[in-house]
Design a protein around this motif. Structure first.
Motif, mmCIF file in Angstrom:
data_model
loop_
_atom_site.group_PDB
_atom_site.id
_atom_site.type_symbol
_atom_site.label_atom_id
_atom_site.label_comp_id
_atom_site.label_asym_id
_atom_site.label_seq_id
_atom_site.Cartn_x
_atom_site.Cartn_y
_atom_site.Cartn_z
ATOM 1 N N LEU A 518 0.831 -1.206 0.000
ATOM 2 C CA LEU A 518 0.000 0.000 0.000
ATOM 3 C C LEU A 518 0.865 1.254 0.000
ATOM 4 O O LEU A 518 2.002 1.244 0.453
ATOM 5 N N LEU A 519 0.263 2.361 -0.488
ATOM 6 C CA LEU A 519 0.946 3.650 -0.488
ATOM 7 C C LEU A 519 -0.064 4.760 -0.233
ATOM 8 O O LEU A 519 -1.157 4.763 -0.804
ATOM 9 N N GLY A 520 0.332 5.707 0.605
ATOM 10 C CA GLY A 520 -0.507 6.847 0.936
ATOM 11 C C GLY A 520 -0.486 7.093 2.435
ATOM 12 O O GLY A 520 -0.291 6.172 3.228
ATOM 13 N N SER A 534 -2.491 0.663 -4.318
ATOM 14 C CA SER A 534 -2.168 -0.689 -3.854
ATOM 15 C C SER A 534 -1.620 -1.494 -5.023
ATOM 16 O O SER A 534 -1.841 -1.164 -6.187
ATOM 17 N N GLY A 535 -0.899 -2.546 -4.698
ATOM 18 C CA GLY A 535 -0.336 -3.395 -5.738
ATOM 19 C C GLY A 535 0.583 -4.430 -5.145
ATOM 20 O O GLY A 535 0.429 -4.836 -3.992
ATOM 21 N N ILE A 567 7.218 11.636 -2.823
ATOM 22 C CA ILE A 567 6.880 11.151 -4.160
ATOM 23 C C ILE A 567 6.860 9.631 -4.102
ATOM 24 O O ILE A 567 7.734 9.024 -3.474
ATOM 25 N N GLY A 568 5.885 8.986 -4.751
ATOM 26 C CA GLY A 568 5.867 7.530 -4.732
ATOM 27 C C GLY A 568 4.798 6.932 -5.613
ATOM 28 O O GLY A 568 3.902 7.619 -6.133
ATOM 29 N N ARG A 569 4.875 5.628 -5.747
ATOM 30 C CA ARG A 569 3.894 4.883 -6.525
ATOM 31 C C ARG A 569 3.846 3.449 -6.031
ATOM 32 O O ARG A 569 4.882 2.836 -5.763
ATOM 33 N N ALA A 570 2.625 2.895 -5.896
ATOM 34 C CA ALA A 570 2.412 1.463 -5.656
ATOM 35 C C ALA A 570 1.528 0.953 -6.780
ATOM 36 O O ALA A 570 0.532 1.602 -7.134
ATOM 37 N N TRP A 571 1.833 -0.202 -7.309
ATOM 38 C CA TRP A 571 1.073 -0.677 -8.462
ATOM 39 C C TRP A 571 1.275 -2.177 -8.686
ATOM 40 O O TRP A 571 2.184 -2.796 -8.143
#
Length: 633
Positions: A518-520, A534-535, A567-571
């Motif tokens: 998860l991210l956030g 999410s990812g 800065i970020g990303r989950a996938w």
């Protein structure tokens, strides 16, 4: 390769972003100072006798102390004292510290300076003489700002940590050969006690080749009515309870609390004893009754408590039941119930510290069983996670390099911190066979490695990698593989500032459907909901400019500030979540409060984060206000 290049570009642009941060923080500091002066919260009087405060969680009792003390204690004003080094690693000036033979140094009093450095007496003495303790109260009544009826009453009500509870942490005793390394390591062990704000060990007299030792400690308020609150990603969490972390002055923890977090609401009782009858044996008991299940946990262990420890053992028992929720675009989409049984024991042995490295081996056995069932409210994820049963012996190898330093104003505010600058490794290998009771043959691995890449009086660069996973020999494929990597950079700045940046990444393979990355919010990008993305993988980058201060609000809490970019990303490569911008980004600023009188060792973060991407998404607010408690700034 795309993600590697992305990380490289982020790191290469750090210096330019840092310059912009300095400009932003200059404006922010001007505003903060103007507000502080207008409220008359700070004191211009000398702080030469002020001790560094611990970095503690600010419980509501501390807030009550804050409010109540304002009725009897003068308000503080701005302190214009000189710059203080963020990381203290200065050479010791022996002529100012060394004692004349057979001369007695003055024993510590309430205004003792825990930041002072001490010389080594290895060349002057050969054995340890008397070992005494000087235990200082929570408030220094010789300081007029702390000498009022409220603080005096707190001192009288508080039970000081027992002399025996302090001495049982030492790695030396009267009559032993004098070893500076053991004295330094003992000081680290004593400073690690939750019921103490700070600790120091020094030579107060040496004569006839014998050195008399004084252990100086300062207590904190350990009986806490915990009314803590946490808000992040648009969701509220809270904890209500009462706990005593220094029961009868012996360092035992007893706590009862009611907690509500993102996933569940629980009633919990906890007991910890990190030194049972002075034997170095530790015990931890916990029972939790939740709205979606329960947890029963018991642990009894003899750890490798010192670098030169030769043996250790560990017994762990855990049973739990809970409901795990899965998310898509921040929304609850499925849930699955999970029952867990986890039992293990092991025995460890070592030859102790050799050539500044201690190497340790453990042999043991572990049994885990996971079974899944449908949740009460939402459909199960697809595919439904498979039940697992693992029964396996394992072999574990570990190594720790003896390389430490003491710092100040580093990851906490106005408190001494012990930094491990050497490398640390733990790697475990197990074989789960059907003949042992497993449902199928598997190889089990997990471990971690951390090291310091660079360290000077102004710069610290560290990195860490962890891994875990299974290899199914019957299906010839991996299961639940998780690899996480992070690298952190600290740089001292003028005017009591510190520049901090961190890059982290998580990669998984064949992750069970009840687990997500998860991210956030608190998971990496503060301007969004906790589970906004999410990812099965994630990258994130954080940059902060931190401001430490000597502002000691009502003699109860130290103040700090931060400006930040996330800065970020989950996938998941196989799923398109439909975001306008794949990467989340925010900018923000925060206030830091570190209680100097309570025992949890946490810093309260009050952050305002403003999203920069996906602002048209209905689930993205104009800003997020996050209240959280962490172990660091």
């Amino acid at each position: 390769m795309l993600y590697i290049r992305l990380g490289q570009n982020l790191i290469l642009n750090t210096r330019a972003l840092a310059d912009r941060f300095h400009l932003i923080l200059n404006h922010f500091n001007s505003i903060a100072l103007a507000v502080g002066q207008s409220l008359e919260l700070f004191d211009t009087r000398s702080t030469s006798n002020r001790e560094p405060a611990p970095c503690n969680r600010l419980y509501y009792p501390s807030l009550l102390l804050l409010i109540s003390s304002s009725l009897v204690s003068p308000l503080n004003q701005a302190d214009d004292s000189g710059l203080r080094s963020l990381i203290e690693n200065k050479p010791v000036v022996l002529k100012e510290n060394i004692l004349a033979p057979c001369a007695q140094s003055q024993l510590a009093n309430g205004s003792y300076d825990f930041k002072q450095q001490h010389p080594s007496y290895s060349d002057q003495v050969s054995s340890v003489g008397s070992v005494s303790t000087t235990r200082l109260q929570i408030f220094d009544e010789s300081n007029e700002k702390e000498n009022n009826w409220f603080f005096r009453a707190a001192n009288k009500l508080h039970i000081l940590t027992k002399d025996s509870a302090i001495k049982q942490e030492l790695l030396f005793k009267e009559g032993d050969s004098y070893d500076q390394r053991l004295i330094d390591e003992s000081a680290r062990l004593v400073r690690d006690l939750n019921q103490l704000y700070d600790a120091d060990i020094r030579v107060v007299r040496y004569c006839d080749q014998r050195a008399d030792i004084e252990i100086v400690t300062r207590d904190v308020w350990s009986l806490n009515l915990d009314l803590s609150f946490d808000r992040s990603g648009g969701e509220n969490n809270y904890n209500i309870g009462i706990g005593e972390s220094n029961f009868l002055g012996r360092g035992k923890l007893i706590a009862i609390d009611h907690e509500k977090d993102t996933d569940r609401e629980s009633d919990r009782i906890t007991y910890k004893d990190n030194n049972v009858f002075g034997s170095r044996i530790r015990t931890h008991l916990r029972y939790s009754d939740s709205d979606d299940g329960y947890e029963k946990f018991a642990r009894l262990q003899l750890p490798f408590y010192a670098l030169d420890s030769k043996q250790a053992w560990d017994i762990r028992l855990k049973k739990a039941e809970e409901v795990n929720t899965q998310y898509f675009h921040g929304e609850d989409v499925s849930e699955i119930g999970r029952k867990l049984q986890d039992y293990s024991f092991n025995y460890g042995f070592s030859q102790g510290l050799k050539n500044d490295v201690t190497r340790r081996w453990r042999v043991g056995y572990r049994y885990t069983q996971e079974t899944f069932f449908s949740g009460p409210d939402l459909p199960s994820p697809n595919p439904i996670p498979a039940d697992k049963e693992l029964s396996y012996p394992f072999l574990q190898y570990g190594a720790v390099e003896d390389k430490y330093t003491r710092s100040f104003n580093f990851e906490q505010i106005n408190r001494n911190e012990d930094l491990h600058l050497g490398y640390s490794l733990r790697a475990r290998f197990g074989y789960a066979d059907e003949d042992f009771g497993s449902d199928t043959d598997r190889i089990v691995i997990d471990g971690r490695f951390s090291d310091t890449l660079s360290y000077t009086d102004k710069v610290l660069l560290k990195h860490r990698v962890t891994w875990e996973g299974l290899y199914n020999l019957e299906n010839d494929q991996t299961e639940d593989v998780v690899v996480a990597y992070s690298i952190t950079y600290f740089r001292q700045q003028p005017h009591n500032r510190q520049f901090f940046t961190e890059f982290g990444a998580i990669w998984t393979d064949n992750l069970s459907s009840h687990r997500q990355v998860l991210l956030g919010g608190e998971t990496g990008v503060r301007g969004y909901d906790k589970r906004f993305q999410s990812g099965d993988r994630r990258v994130h980058f954080t940059m902060e400019e931190r401001q430490y201060t000597n502002y000691h609000l009502f003699s109860l809490a130290y103040l700090g500030f931060a400006a930040f970019i996330d800065i970020g990303r989950a996938w998941d490569p196989e799923i398109d979540e439909g975001f306008e911008d794949d990467y989340l980004a925010n900018i923000g600023f925060g206030i830091r409060l570190a209680s100097s009188r309570t025992d949890s060792g946490r810093v309260i973060h009050l952050d305002f984060a403003f999203p920069l991407t996906n602002r048209d998404d209905p689930n993205v607010n104009d800003f997020e206000f996050i209240i959280s408690a962490k172990n660091t700034l």
